[in-house]
Design a protein around this motif. Structure first.
Motif, PDB file in Angstrom:
ATOM      1  N   TYR A   4       0.836  -1.200   0.000  1.00 42.16           N
ATOM      2  CA  TYR A   4       0.000   0.000   0.000  1.00 42.16           C
ATOM      3  C   TYR A   4       0.869   1.247   0.000  1.00 42.16           C
ATOM      4  N   ALA A   5       0.470   2.213  -0.835  1.00 43.59           N
ATOM      5  CA  ALA A   5       1.188   3.486  -0.928  1.00 43.59           C
ATOM      6  C   ALA A   5       0.393   4.547  -0.179  1.00 43.59           C
ATOM      7  N   TYR A   6       1.098   5.339   0.616  1.00 46.96           N
ATOM      8  CA  TYR A   6       0.505   6.454   1.349  1.00 46.96           C
ATOM      9  C   TYR A   6       0.771   7.722   0.555  1.00 46.96           C
ATOM     10  N   LEU A   7      -0.297   8.482   0.271  1.00 44.14           N
ATOM     11  CA  LEU A   7      -0.222   9.659  -0.589  1.00 44.14           C
ATOM     12  C   LEU A   7      -0.497  10.931   0.196  1.00 44.14           C
ATOM     13  N   ASP A   8       0.318  11.953  -0.062  1.00 37.77           N
ATOM     14  CA  ASP A   8       0.061  13.243   0.591  1.00 37.77           C
ATOM     15  C   ASP A   8      -1.050  13.983  -0.151  1.00 37.77           C
ATOM     16  N   GLU A   9      -1.297  15.224   0.229  1.00 42.03           N
ATOM     17  CA  GLU A   9      -2.396  16.002  -0.363  1.00 42.03           C
ATOM     18  C   GLU A   9      -2.189  16.293  -1.851  1.00 42.03           C
ATOM     19  N   ASN A  10      -0.983  16.116  -2.372  1.00 41.48           N
ATOM     20  CA  ASN A  10      -0.696  16.315  -3.798  1.00 41.48           C
ATOM     21  C   ASN A  10      -0.584  14.995  -4.554  1.00 41.48           C
ATOM     22  N   ASN A  11      -1.021  13.903  -3.929  1.00 40.46           N
ATOM     23  CA  ASN A  11      -0.957  12.551  -4.501  1.00 40.46           C
ATOM     24  C   ASN A  11       0.466  12.067  -4.739  1.00 40.46           C
ATOM     25  N   ILE A  12       1.399  12.557  -3.940  1.00 37.54           N
ATOM     26  CA  ILE A  12       2.786  12.104  -4.016  1.00 37.54           C
ATOM     27  C   ILE A  12       2.993  11.016  -2.956  1.00 37.54           C
ATOM     28  N   VAL A  13       3.633   9.924  -3.366  1.00 35.82           N
ATOM     29  CA  VAL A  13       3.868   8.797  -2.462  1.00 35.82           C
ATOM     30  C   VAL A  13       4.916   9.185  -1.413  1.00 35.82           C
ATOM     31  N   VAL A  14       4.533   9.038  -0.145  1.00 35.42           N
ATOM     32  CA  VAL A  14       5.446   9.345   0.957  1.00 35.42           C
ATOM     33  C   VAL A  14       5.921   8.088   1.676  1.00 35.42           C
ATOM     34  N   ASP A  27     -12.011  -5.087  10.120  1.00 37.51           N
ATOM     35  CA  ASP A  27     -12.987  -4.351  10.939  1.00 37.51           C
ATOM     36  C   ASP A  27     -14.109  -3.779  10.069  1.00 37.51           C
ATOM     37  N   GLY A  28     -14.490  -4.529   9.037  1.00 39.42           N
ATOM     38  CA  GLY A  28     -15.584  -4.123   8.164  1.00 39.42           C
ATOM     39  C   GLY A  28     -15.211  -3.104   7.098  1.00 39.42           C
ATOM     40  N   LEU A  29     -13.943  -2.755   6.989  1.00 33.60           N
ATOM     41  CA  LEU A  29     -13.497  -1.747   6.023  1.00 33.60           C
ATOM     42  C   LEU A  29     -12.640  -2.385   4.935  1.00 33.60           C
ATOM     43  N   ASP A  30     -12.704  -1.799   3.722  1.00 33.30           N
ATOM     44  CA  ASP A  30     -11.766  -2.244   2.699  1.00 33.30           C
ATOM     45  C   ASP A  30     -10.359  -1.839   3.147  1.00 33.30           C
ATOM     46  N   THR A  31      -9.358  -2.500   2.590  1.00 30.45           N
ATOM     47  CA  THR A  31      -7.995  -2.311   3.094  1.00 30.45           C
ATOM     48  C   THR A  31      -7.477  -0.889   2.910  1.00 30.45           C
ATOM     49  N   GLU A  32      -7.786  -0.240   1.800  1.00 26.02           N
ATOM     50  CA  GLU A  32      -7.296   1.132   1.591  1.00 26.02           C
ATOM     51  C   GLU A  32      -7.866   2.080   2.636  1.00 26.02           C
ATOM     52  N   TYR A  34      -9.029   1.166   5.600  1.00 21.99           N
ATOM     53  CA  TYR A  34      -8.505   0.757   6.905  1.00 21.99           C
ATOM     54  C   TYR A  34      -7.117   1.345   7.156  1.00 21.99           C
ATOM     55  N   TYR A  35      -6.203   1.213   6.180  1.00 24.35           N
ATOM     56  CA  TYR A  35      -4.834   1.687   6.398  1.00 24.35           C
ATOM     57  C   TYR A  35      -4.735   3.221   6.422  1.00 24.35           C
ATOM     58  N   ALA A  36      -5.718   3.908   5.865  1.00 29.32           N
ATOM     59  CA  ALA A  36      -5.713   5.373   5.879  1.00 29.32           C
ATOM     60  C   ALA A  36      -6.248   5.944   7.199  1.00 29.32           C
ATOM     61  N   GLN A  37      -6.918   5.114   7.969  1.00 27.22           N
ATOM     62  CA  GLN A  37      -7.475   5.592   9.242  1.00 27.22           C
ATOM     63  C   GLN A  37      -6.407   6.218  10.125  1.00 27.22           C
ATOM     64  N   ASN A  38      -6.778   7.274  10.780  1.00 29.63           N
ATOM     65  CA  ASN A  38      -5.905   7.951  11.755  1.00 29.63           C
ATOM     66  C   ASN A  38      -4.588   8.441  11.156  1.00 29.63           C
ATOM     67  N   THR A  39      -4.585   8.688   9.859  1.00 33.20           N
ATOM     68  CA  THR A  39      -3.417   9.288   9.192  1.00 33.20           C
ATOM     69  C   THR A  39      -3.916  10.468   8.366  1.00 33.20           C
ATOM     70  N   PRO A  40      -3.036  11.362   7.973  1.00 31.32           N
ATOM     71  CA  PRO A  40      -3.450  12.454   7.087  1.00 31.32           C
ATOM     72  C   PRO A  40      -3.387  12.045   5.607  1.00 31.32           C
ATOM     73  N   TYR A  41      -3.166  10.761   5.343  1.00 32.33           N
ATOM     74  CA  TYR A  41      -2.897  10.308   3.977  1.00 32.33           C
ATOM     75  C   TYR A  41      -4.055   9.549   3.353  1.00 32.33           C
ATOM     76  N   LYS A  42      -4.069   9.549   2.004  1.00 35.24           N
ATOM     77  CA  LYS A  42      -4.892   8.624   1.241  1.00 35.24           C
ATOM     78  C   LYS A  42      -4.018   7.394   1.044  1.00 35.24           C
ATOM     79  N   VAL A  43      -4.629   6.235   0.909  1.00 35.64           N
ATOM     80  CA  VAL A  43      -3.880   5.000   0.709  1.00 35.64           C
ATOM     81  C   VAL A  43      -4.403   4.298  -0.534  1.00 35.64           C
ATOM     82  N   LYS A  44      -3.466   3.845  -1.377  1.00 35.22           N
ATOM     83  CA  LYS A  44      -3.806   3.114  -2.603  1.00 35.22           C
ATOM     84  C   LYS A  44      -2.966   1.851  -2.677  1.00 35.22           C
ATOM     85  N   ARG A  45      -3.582   0.772  -3.126  1.00 39.49           N
ATOM     86  CA  ARG A  45      -2.860  -0.495  -3.286  1.00 39.49           C
ATOM     87  C   ARG A  45      -1.914  -0.377  -4.465  1.00 39.49           C
TER      88      ARG A  45
END
Length: 97
Positions: A4-14, A27-32, A34-45
């Protein structure tokens, strides 16, 4: 195992991490989500073999939402861009004989 890639507000992989396969709910959530929870990032597989989002994400790659692809930073000396693979085209190097 999936990546999984974590993306900042400009869609740059951090960051890129290993996680559960995308077919599993956590926990009932898709993986992207789930992994984005409690972070400032978007997550993409992402995937090593390029089956998901064209290219394996690396730090400073850009996620292009329109193409649904990870694209490496623009290299110096490129001569074009391949829309199908979402990779930069570099000139062929002549070998000395």
């Amino acid at each position: 195992m999936a990546h999984y890639a974590y993306l900042d507000e400009n869609n740059i992989v951090v960051a890129v991490t290993v996680g559960r396969d995308e077919t599993e709910l956590i926990d009932g959530l898709d993986t992207e989500t789930y992994y984005a929870q409690n972070t400032p990032y978007k997550v993409k597989r992402t995937s090593y073999n390029g089956n998901i989002r064209k290219n394996f994400a690396g730090i400073n790659f850009v996620y292009d939402e329109v193409r649904d692809a990870f694209i490496q930073p623009e290299p110096i000396g490129h001569i074009g861009f391949n829309e199908e693979t979402c990779q930069w085209i570099m000139p062929k190097v002549q070998s000395e004989s």
